[in-house]
Design a protein around this motif. Structure first.
Motif, short mmCIF file in Angstrom:
data_model
loop_
_atom_site.label_atom_id
_atom_site.label_comp_id
_atom_site.label_asym_id
_atom_site.label_seq_id
_atom_site.Cartn_x
_atom_site.Cartn_y
_atom_site.Cartn_z
N ALA A 83 0.72 -1.27 0.01
CA ALA A 83 0.01 0.07 -0.08
C ALA A 83 0.88 1.18 0.03
O ALA A 83 1.66 1.39 0.78
N LEU A 84 0.51 2.21 -0.76
CA LEU A 84 1.35 3.30 -0.94
C LEU A 84 1.15 4.31 0.50
O LEU A 84 0.05 4.36 1.15
N ARG A 89 -0.38 8.48 -2.41
CA ARG A 89 -1.83 7.95 -2.55
C ARG A 89 -2.60 8.80 -3.01
O ARG A 89 -3.69 8.75 -3.78
N LEU A 90 -2.34 10.28 -2.36
CA LEU A 90 -3.34 11.28 -2.86
C LEU A 90 -2.79 11.80 -4.16
O LEU A 90 -3.75 12.26 -5.05
N SER A 159 -10.84 11.47 -2.54
CA SER A 159 -11.78 10.24 -2.84
C SER A 159 -11.08 9.06 -2.74
O SER A 159 -11.29 8.10 -2.11
N PHE A 160 -10.05 8.92 -3.72
CA PHE A 160 -9.03 7.79 -3.68
C PHE A 160 -8.37 7.70 -2.52
O PHE A 160 -8.18 6.44 -1.85
N PHE A 161 -7.99 8.78 -1.94
CA PHE A 161 -7.16 8.55 -0.57
C PHE A 161 -7.85 8.06 0.46
O PHE A 161 -7.61 7.40 1.21
N ILE A 194 -16.36 13.42 1.34
CA ILE A 194 -15.16 14.22 1.65
C ILE A 194 -14.69 14.88 0.24
O ILE A 194 -14.43 16.04 0.31
N GLY A 195 -14.67 13.98 -0.58
CA GLY A 195 -14.26 14.84 -1.98
C GLY A 195 -14.99 15.79 -2.57
O GLY A 195 -14.71 16.79 -3.24
N GLN A 196 -16.33 15.62 -2.57
CA GLN A 196 -17.19 16.43 -3.19
C GLN A 196 -17.48 17.74 -2.14
O GLN A 196 -17.60 18.96 -2.78
N SER A 197 -17.13 17.60 -1.04
CA SER A 197 -17.26 18.89 0.02
C SER A 197 -16.21 19.55 -0.42
O SER A 197 -16.53 20.87 -0.01
N ALA A 198 -15.05 19.18 -0.55
CA ALA A 198 -13.94 19.76 -0.73
C ALA A 198 -13.70 20.61 -2.19
O ALA A 198 -13.17 21.79 -2.11
#
Length: 279
Positions: A83-84, A89-90, A159-161, A194-198
């Motif tokens: 795992a990165l 990862r980000l 999102s992926f992170f 989290i992704g959409q809020s940011a």
């Protein structure tokens, strides 16, 4: 529902339906109901073909690109097969989102146009491309591209992170190599939230720039668009309008996407192993 309410609802004209803006869940359901009464059941899926035409290549490119970027960064940082760490990862998620958005952006613009225009204006996806190019110029197909790219960096990256981090934490604390499907759904929902809020303010800017032509508005740059939105509607009501609806839709959509990709990846690996053993 009483007859009086139903008759009043049926009396609404199409332009009245268009003025209802889904700022929260209640208004969104009201919009769905009035649209159904005035335009029919299948009008609720109007523009869905353009969405699917975009979503299929977008998702395919994004997930495959993410796997490639993870492999490349793993080799570079010496984490191949593992795992990165958080920062790569980000980066892998952000690069995957940028790659997919860059390739499929004109399809996203078409989807946005079809969603906000009367159904008589565009007959199909190809008609949107042809009419926009003829009336507004070919460069219109990439109007709003920069806020899209700037928005997809935190959106896809976070999102992926988030999803990958939650899976790693699950593995470390549970001892199981793979989460259950419902756990993947929860991890994906958190990632989407989290992704959409940011990235939401830039998403608002993107939509405004994409639909400026049909609304008779002109937005020359991201900064000008932000300034106009804040001046006319305020920070919260302007830049975060509709965020509550995205909190309902986004986590479900992202959760399903991540879960489906993971389960399909596991299935394909099992099929590949089975065919290898037979040979």
């Amino acid at each position: 529902m009483g007859n009086g309410v139903k008759e009043a609802s049926v009396g609404l004209k199409e332009k009245d339906v268009k003025t209802i803006r889904p700022v929260n869940g209640q208004e969104a359901f009201k919009l769905i109901y009035f649209t159904y009464l005035n335009e029919g059941f299948f009008s609720l899926w109007r523009g869905n073909s353009a969405t699917m035409v975009r979503v299929i290549p977008y998702a395919a490119i994004q997930f495959s690109a993410h796997e490639e970027y993870k492999t490349m960064l793993g080799r570079y940082y010496g984490f191949e097969g593992n795992a990165l760490p958080p920062w790569p990862r980000l980066v892998a998620g952000a690069l995957a989102g940028m790659t997919a958005a860059s390739i499929t952006y004109p399809l996203d613009l078409v989807r946005a146009r079809m969603a906000v225009t009367p159904k008589e204006m565009y007959s199909n996806i190809f008609h949107v491309f042809i009419r926009m190019s003829r009336e507004e110029g070919p460069k219109t197909l990439y109007r709003g591209f920069m806020p899209t790219i700037l928005g997809v960096i935190p959106y896809a990256g976070l999102s992926f992170f988030t999803y990958e981090t939650l899976k790693k934490l699950h593995h470390d604390h549970s001892g199981r190599s793979q989460p259950y499907p419902f756990e993947r759904m929860i991890f994906g929902a958190c990632a989407g939230l989290i992704g959409q809020s940011a990235s939401y303010p830039l998403d608002v800017v993107r939509r405004r720039m994409q639909t400026a032509g049909v609304k008779g508005q002109t937005y020359d740059s991201i900064i000008c668009t932000l300034q106009d939105i804040v001046r006319e509607e305020g920070v919260i009501q302007g830049l975060y309008k509709g965020l509550s609806m995205n909190w309902l839709k986004g986590p479900i959509a992202v959760g399903i996407s991540f879960t489906t990709f993971d389960l399909m990846q596991i299935l394909l690996r099992k099929l590949d192993d089975a065919s290898g053993n037979r040979s």
